[in-house]
Design an enzyme around this catalytic site. Structure first.
Site, PDB file in Angstrom:
ATOM      1  N   LYS A   7     -55.780 -40.775 -51.994  1.00  0.00           N
ATOM      2  CA  LYS A   7     -55.506 -40.624 -53.420  1.00  0.00           C
ATOM      3  C   LYS A   7     -55.985 -41.859 -54.180  1.00  0.00           C
ATOM      4  O   LYS A   7     -55.964 -42.966 -53.640  1.00  0.00           O
ATOM      5  CB  LYS A   7     -53.989 -40.482 -53.638  1.00  0.00           C
ATOM      6  CG  LYS A   7     -53.412 -39.153 -53.164  1.00  0.00           C
ATOM      7  CD  LYS A   7     -51.930 -39.066 -53.458  1.00  0.00           C
ATOM      8  CE  LYS A   7     -51.348 -37.766 -52.925  1.00  0.00           C
ATOM      9  NZ  LYS A   7     -51.856 -36.559 -53.603  1.00  0.00           N
ATOM     10  N   ARG A  39     -49.017 -28.085 -46.790  1.00  0.00           N
ATOM     11  CA  ARG A  39     -49.148 -26.730 -46.254  1.00  0.00           C
ATOM     12  C   ARG A  39     -49.233 -26.755 -44.733  1.00  0.00           C
ATOM     13  O   ARG A  39     -48.871 -25.784 -44.068  1.00  0.00           O
ATOM     14  CB  ARG A  39     -50.364 -26.034 -46.899  1.00  0.00           C
ATOM     15  CG  ARG A  39     -51.699 -26.664 -46.592  1.00  0.00           C
ATOM     16  CD  ARG A  39     -52.776 -26.260 -47.581  1.00  0.00           C
ATOM     17  NE  ARG A  39     -52.609 -26.920 -48.879  1.00  0.00           N
ATOM     18  CZ  ARG A  39     -53.371 -26.712 -49.939  1.00  0.00           C
ATOM     19  NH1 ARG A  39     -54.368 -25.833 -49.878  1.00  0.00           N
ATOM     20  NH2 ARG A  39     -53.160 -27.364 -51.061  1.00  0.00           N
TER      21      ARG A  39
HETATM   22  N1  BES Z   1     -48.035 -34.129 -52.617  1.00  0.00           N
HETATM   23  C1  BES Z   1     -49.203 -33.629 -53.228  1.00  0.00           C
HETATM   24  C2  BES Z   1     -48.923 -32.778 -54.460  1.00  0.00           C
HETATM   25  C3  BES Z   1     -48.321 -33.495 -55.637  1.00  0.00           C
HETATM   26  C4  BES Z   1     -49.119 -33.939 -56.675  1.00  0.00           C
HETATM   27  C5  BES Z   1     -46.955 -33.665 -55.730  1.00  0.00           C
HETATM   28  C6  BES Z   1     -48.549 -34.574 -57.764  1.00  0.00           C
HETATM   29  C7  BES Z   1     -46.389 -34.320 -56.820  1.00  0.00           C
HETATM   30  C8  BES Z   1     -47.181 -34.767 -57.837  1.00  0.00           C
HETATM   31  C9  BES Z   1     -49.992 -32.755 -52.256  1.00  0.00           C
HETATM   32  O1  BES Z   1     -49.885 -33.078 -50.910  1.00  0.00           O
HETATM   33  C10 BES Z   1     -51.438 -32.911 -52.613  1.00  0.00           C
HETATM   34  O2  BES Z   1     -51.947 -33.981 -52.477  1.00  0.00           O
HETATM   35  N2  BES Z   1     -52.056 -31.828 -53.078  1.00  0.00           N
HETATM   36  C11 BES Z   1     -53.418 -31.819 -53.453  1.00  0.00           C
HETATM   37  C12 BES Z   1     -54.048 -30.615 -52.828  1.00  0.00           C
HETATM   38  C13 BES Z   1     -55.546 -30.628 -52.868  1.00  0.00           C
HETATM   39  C14 BES Z   1     -56.054 -31.720 -51.988  1.00  0.00           C
HETATM   40  C15 BES Z   1     -56.052 -29.294 -52.379  1.00  0.00           C
HETATM   41  C16 BES Z   1     -53.502 -31.751 -54.962  1.00  0.00           C
HETATM   42  O3  BES Z   1     -52.651 -31.091 -55.585  1.00  0.00           O
HETATM   43  O4  BES Z   1     -54.386 -32.358 -55.532  1.00  0.00           O
HETATM   44 ZN    ZN Z   2     -51.273 -34.546 -50.281  1.00  0.00          ZN
END
Ligand code: BES
Ligand code: ZN
Ligand code: ZN
Length: 510
Positions: free
Chosen positions: A282, A356
């Protein structure tokens, strides 16, 4: 459980006898229509009528007027809380109003309070509802985020005595109040878990919390560590944990309402204690807040606490997978192919789509352990925030009737849930891979659906609801029912769902 209201009494209305520091009075637009109002005016003083006319005591909804009393009894202050038009005040409004009162009681360090319950009722809100909502609202409003400040020498003032004033002869008012209190406490516990930093709340610490919860409420408890996961072949959870120096945990709790272990509802929570994204790392601004990536686990733990207290007539299994998602020489990588507990293989396209993966093995395990219904709860995608904002939980389902029951529960709790579609073409994209059965990241367009839909591949035909609480699990600013930070989203709705299914059971058998 240790309540924040140590003592709760129900008493008749005799204002001259009130022994608490604060009296709370609900003030509708025409307060003279409230039963007993003239008694209150004669007790408080006739200037009140003048102040209502001039607006010095406001009847506007959610406006709080704090006034001292002139008598020399113990009662120091009256909080007049504006309720607005008697015809339009809904239960959700009243919960929020009591939330703001809870905040005010903390701010004013009040330790004992009387609530004139009868002053809050209208066509929609019966005395039992007022009792329930006052406990739930005030309880949630009292919550403070635990901090680690060394300079903080402030002594927490806790409300330890509540007196409910009513002329109603309903015997059950106290019971309703106590259930409201149980719900609020469970929400607040979940909030604290979400607010805890990941160096404090590791997977092992979360499992310790779950084990204690299970002991308190006499749930059957099973805990799987890395070795057990390897033996069972939980390749998806293990892949996410691969880069970590912390061991993963799978927590399993069984609440047996009946001798026979059938008709079981599975509650499955995502418990990522910290989500760096892994090698699909991230950006720095996306990292802050990722201690809260276990909001789904907190929701399930909170709901289990309510279930433990209220003992509904429904078998429940809770499954929570916990690990952090880290980078190291051992970490899993995009292009890896892993084998899940179900036997299905997964091509990793994005290590940040880790939720997931842990849910896939958790759902499979819940099914293996007898779940006939599944609700999974997870801070799964940023996509749900883009689609619905931070105040609505996104949902998917494969079962209209099950979802309808759940929606009714959310109407009762006031937690907004909105369903998105999951179509055959969405499923096709989740199943598209040259090298495996599934891929974990089909694309960014509508990706809330891909996240939930991926979990659905492991649920198969079991009636299922997916809840994406990435937006609702933490609040970016203080709100009526609590401060900035963890919200305890879905704790109350999950417990209310089980309560409703339990009532269906009881009705069928009678
Ligand atoms: N934990 C995150 C989702 C999230 C984002 C929770 C913001 C709380 C606040 C999840 O694991 C994630 O990183 N999701 C990605 C998925 C993508 C890589 C397909 C996302 O939402 O960008
Ligand atoms: Zn994630
Ligand atoms: Zn995540």
């Amino acid at each position: 459980m240790e309540g924040f209201f140590v003592r709760v009494d129900v008493a008749g209305i005799n204002f001259n006898d009130v022994q608490t520091e604060v009296l709370i009075v609900g003030t509708y637009k025409h307060p003279e229509n409230t039963q007993g109002w003239s008694d209150f005016v004669s007790f408080y003083g006739s200037s009140l009528e003048k102040w209502l006319k001039t607006g010095d005591v406001s009847t506007d909804r959610k406006k709080l007027t704090k006034l001292p009393t002139l008598q020399d009894g113990k009662l120091l202050r009256v909080f007049f809380v504006g309720l607005g038009d008697r015809k339009t005040l809904k239960q959700d409004d009243l919960r929020e109003i009591f939330g703001t009162i809870g905040k005010e009681l903390v701010a004013s360090k009040t330790s004992n309070v009387s609530i004139w319950l009868d002053s809050f009722i209208n066509e929609d809100i019966e005395i039992e509802d007022a009792a329930y909502l006052s406990a739930e609202g005030i309880g949630m409003g009292l919550y403070k985020v635990p901090n680690y400040k060394t300079s903080s020498n402030e002594v927490d003032a806790y409300l330890d005595h509540v007196e409910l004033l009513t002329n109603s002869d309903e015997q059950e008012i106290l019971a309703y109040f106590e259930v409201g209190q149980v719900y609020a406490e469970a929400v607040n516990e979940a909030r604290t878990l979400v607010n805890m930093p990941s160096n404090v709340l590791t997977a092992r610490n979360m499992a310790e919390y779950a084990r204690e919860l299970a002991e308190t409420y006499d749930f059957e408890y099973e805990e799987l560590g890395k070795a057990e996961m390897e033996e069972l072949g939980m390749g998806a959870i293990l892949a996410v944990n691969q880069g970590s120096t912390e061991e993963p945990r799978l927590m399993v709790m069984k609440y047996r309402a009946n001798e026979e272990w059938n008709d079981v509802v599975g509650l499955v929570g995502k418990g990522i204690t910290y989500d760096t994204g892994g090698y699909s790392i991230k950006p720095k601004d996306g990292l802050v807040g990722m201690k809260g990536d276990m909001g789904g686990a907190a929701a399930v733990l909170g709901a289990m606490r309510i279930i433990g207290e209220t003992r509904p007539n429904k078998n429940v299994i809770a499954v929570i997978a916990s690990t952090d998602n880290m980078i190291s020489g051992n970490a899993f990588k995009p292009d890896d192919v892993i084998t899940s507990l179900s036997g299905k293989t997964i091509e990793i396209l994005n290590t940040d789509a880790e939720g997931r993966l842990v849910l896939a093995d958790s759902v499979t395990y819940a099914k293996q352990q007898g779940a006939n219904y599944i609700v999974d709860v997870a801070t799964l995608t940023g996509g749900v925030i883009i689609a619905l904002g931070k105040d609505k939980t996104g949902a998917l389902t494969n079962d209209e009737t099950f979802f309808e029951t759940f929606l009714e529960a959310t109407v009762e709790t006031g937690e907004f849930v909105w369903r998105l579609p999951l179509t055959e073409s969405d499923k096709k994209r989740i199943r598209k891979s040259d090298v495996a059965d599934l891929n974990n990241s089909p694309g960014r367009d509508g990706h809330m659906i891909f996240g939930g839909g991926f979990v659905g591949e492991f649920v198969e035909n079991t009636p299922w609801i997916h809840l994406d609480i990435a937006g609702t699990s933490d609040a970016s600013a203080a709100h009526d029912l609590g401060p900035k930070g963890g919200t305890g989203a879905m704790v109350r709705s999950l417990a209310t769902l089980i309560e409703r299914m339990s009532l269906e059971n009881t009705e069928e058998n009678s």
